[in-house]
Design a protein around this motif. Structure first.
Motif, PDB file in Angstrom:
ATOM      1  N   LEU A   1       7.041   0.810  12.659  1.00 50.14           N
ATOM      2  CA  LEU A   1       7.182  -1.269  12.907  1.00 50.14           C
ATOM      3  C   LEU A   1       5.468  -1.373  12.201  1.00 50.14           C
ATOM      4  CD1 LEU A   1       5.559  -2.296  14.799  1.00 50.14           C
ATOM      5  CD2 LEU A   1       7.966  -1.724  16.037  1.00 50.14           C
ATOM      6  N   HIS A   2       5.405  -2.424  11.381  1.00 53.56           N
ATOM      7  CA  HIS A   2       3.785  -2.283  11.500  1.00 53.56           C
ATOM      8  C   HIS A   2       3.385  -3.477  12.485  1.00 53.56           C
ATOM      9  CE1 HIS A   2       5.473  -4.329   7.960  1.00 53.56           C
ATOM     10  NE2 HIS A   2       4.518  -5.258   8.592  1.00 53.56           N
ATOM     11  N   ALA A   3       1.818  -3.825  12.145  1.00 52.43           N
ATOM     12  CA  ALA A   3       1.278  -4.392  13.480  1.00 52.43           C
ATOM     13  C   ALA A   3       0.214  -5.346  12.095  1.00 52.43           C
ATOM     14  CB  ALA A   3       1.325  -4.195  14.761  1.00 52.43           C
ATOM     15  N   ILE A   4      -0.380  -5.729  12.397  1.00 47.98           N
ATOM     16  CA  ILE A   4      -1.142  -6.998  10.878  1.00 47.98           C
ATOM     17  C   ILE A   4      -1.846  -8.093  12.202  1.00 47.98           C
ATOM     18  CG2 ILE A   4      -2.202  -8.268   8.936  1.00 47.98           C
ATOM     19  CD1 ILE A   4       0.473  -7.542   7.569  1.00 47.98           C
TER      20      ILE A   4
ATOM     21  N   HIS B   1       4.808   3.976  14.888  1.00 43.43           N
ATOM     22  CA  HIS B   1       6.170   5.241  15.051  1.00 43.43           C
ATOM     23  C   HIS B   1       6.629   5.764  15.881  1.00 43.43           C
ATOM     24  CE1 HIS B   1       5.606   7.031  10.662  1.00 43.43           C
ATOM     25  NE2 HIS B   1       4.821   6.102  10.443  1.00 43.43           N
ATOM     26  N   TYR B   2       7.945   5.605  16.492  1.00 38.32           N
ATOM     27  CA  TYR B   2       8.636   5.262  17.935  1.00 38.32           C
ATOM     28  C   TYR B   2       9.704   6.744  17.959  1.00 38.32           C
ATOM     29  CZ  TYR B   2       6.413   1.045  18.867  1.00 38.32           C
ATOM     30  OH  TYR B   2       5.711   0.190  19.136  1.00 38.32           O
TER      31      TYR B   2
ATOM     32  N   LYS C   1       1.297 -10.492  12.927  1.00 41.77           N
ATOM     33  CA  LYS C   1       2.725 -10.881  12.759  1.00 41.77           C
ATOM     34  C   LYS C   1       3.060  -8.982  12.124  1.00 41.77           C
ATOM     35  CE  LYS C   1       5.055 -11.766   8.414  1.00 41.77           C
ATOM     36  NZ  LYS C   1       4.708 -12.284   6.791  1.00 41.77           N
ATOM     37  N   VAL C   2       4.649  -8.983  13.566  1.00 45.79           N
ATOM     38  CA  VAL C   2       4.783  -7.705  13.230  1.00 45.79           C
ATOM     39  C   VAL C   2       5.952  -7.848  12.925  1.00 45.79           C
ATOM     40  CG1 VAL C   2       5.679  -6.066  14.659  1.00 45.79           C
ATOM     41  CG2 VAL C   2       3.250  -7.728  15.827  1.00 45.79           C
TER      42      VAL C   2
ATOM     43  N   ALA D   1      13.072  -5.174  20.495  1.00 45.69           N
ATOM     44  CA  ALA D   1      12.199  -5.114  21.452  1.00 45.69           C
ATOM     45  C   ALA D   1      10.874  -4.364  21.374  1.00 45.69           C
ATOM     46  CB  ALA D   1      13.142  -4.699  22.387  1.00 45.69           C
ATOM     47  N   ALA D   2      10.706  -3.120  20.514  1.00 44.55           N
ATOM     48  CA  ALA D   2       9.446  -3.082  19.860  1.00 44.55           C
ATOM     49  C   ALA D   2       8.750  -3.801  19.610  1.00 44.55           C
ATOM     50  CB  ALA D   2       9.805  -1.549  19.151  1.00 44.55           C
TER      51      ALA D   2
END
Length: 227
Positions: free
Chosen positions: A147-150, A140-141, A157-158, A116-117
């Protein structure tokens, strides 16, 4: 199928296929890739095993997903979307963004899964704002999920996990990621109030709020509207 609407209509047929309780959430979790039965259970902790089995069978019979045996020693079975089912990916994102506009604060028993994130970032990403942009974020949740997002020239891209080359690390404290995305909380106020922690230049947090956005919550009318 377990029910029909008795209408010769594409929308009615679509609802017959994916309108049963849990069906579209199963599709949501398979949009990101194949999963085992136990992995689907983990992402949908409130679904009874018998219901999950029934929904998987229904979606398989409708051609939305298929079972595949992995070429490994344990010969594990995974569920994956077919080409037909994969066409639901943009529909899932669009519907997710539509629903996000009406999200309130999470209830204590609500779960926020990794899938979901990840999908929430794809859902809220504005590719037209990212043309020519090169940036990497690490999020950071609460609860330890990372997770990371580019972002590369309009593409996103996640993925799960940290990224050693992240331009900024964003850590919303509590449920404030939604307020950051819908504009209720500006980047400046997020830092000033301590609702969001950031490692990296402030400009990257401001850019984040431009690249990821939930449109304004719709106004709810009361009573009968008369024109």
């Amino acid at each position: 199928m377990s029910r029909t609407y008795g209408q010769f209509c594409g929308l009615a047929r679509a609802l017959e296929i994916i309108g049963e309780r849990w069906s579209l959430l199963i599709v949501r979790d398979l949009v990101l890739g194949p999963k085992r039965f136990t992995e689907l259970q983990a992402g949908l902790p409130k679904i009874p095993a018998s219901t999950l089995s029934a929904r998987l069978n229904e979606l398989e019979q409708s051609g939305v997903l298929r079972r595949r045996v992995l070429p490994q020693l344990d010969a594990a079975v995974v569920y994956e979307l077919t080409e037909y089912g994969g066409e639901l990916d943009q529909i899932v994102l669009d519907l997710g963004l539509w629903g996000a506009r009406s999200l309130g604060l999470p209830a204590p028993e609500d779960v926020f899964t990794l899938d979901a994130a990840i999908l929430s970032l794809y859902t809220t990403f504005r590719s037209e704002k990212a043309k020519g942009i090169q940036a990497t974020y690490e999020l950071h949740y609460p609860g330890g999920m990372v997770l990371h997002a580019i972002i590369e020239d309009g593409a996103l891209k996640v993925a799960d996990g940290s990224h050693p080359g992240a331009d900024a690390i964003i850590e919303p404290l509590g449920p404030y990621i939604k307020e950051l995305l819908n504009g209720e909380l500006t980047a400046e106020d997020a830092l000033r109030t301590g609702k969001v922690r950031v490692e990296g230049a402030f400009e990257y947090l401001a850019l984040f709020t431009e690249l990821f956005h939930i449109p304004a919550t719709p106004r709810v009318s009361s009573g009968i509207v008369i024109h």
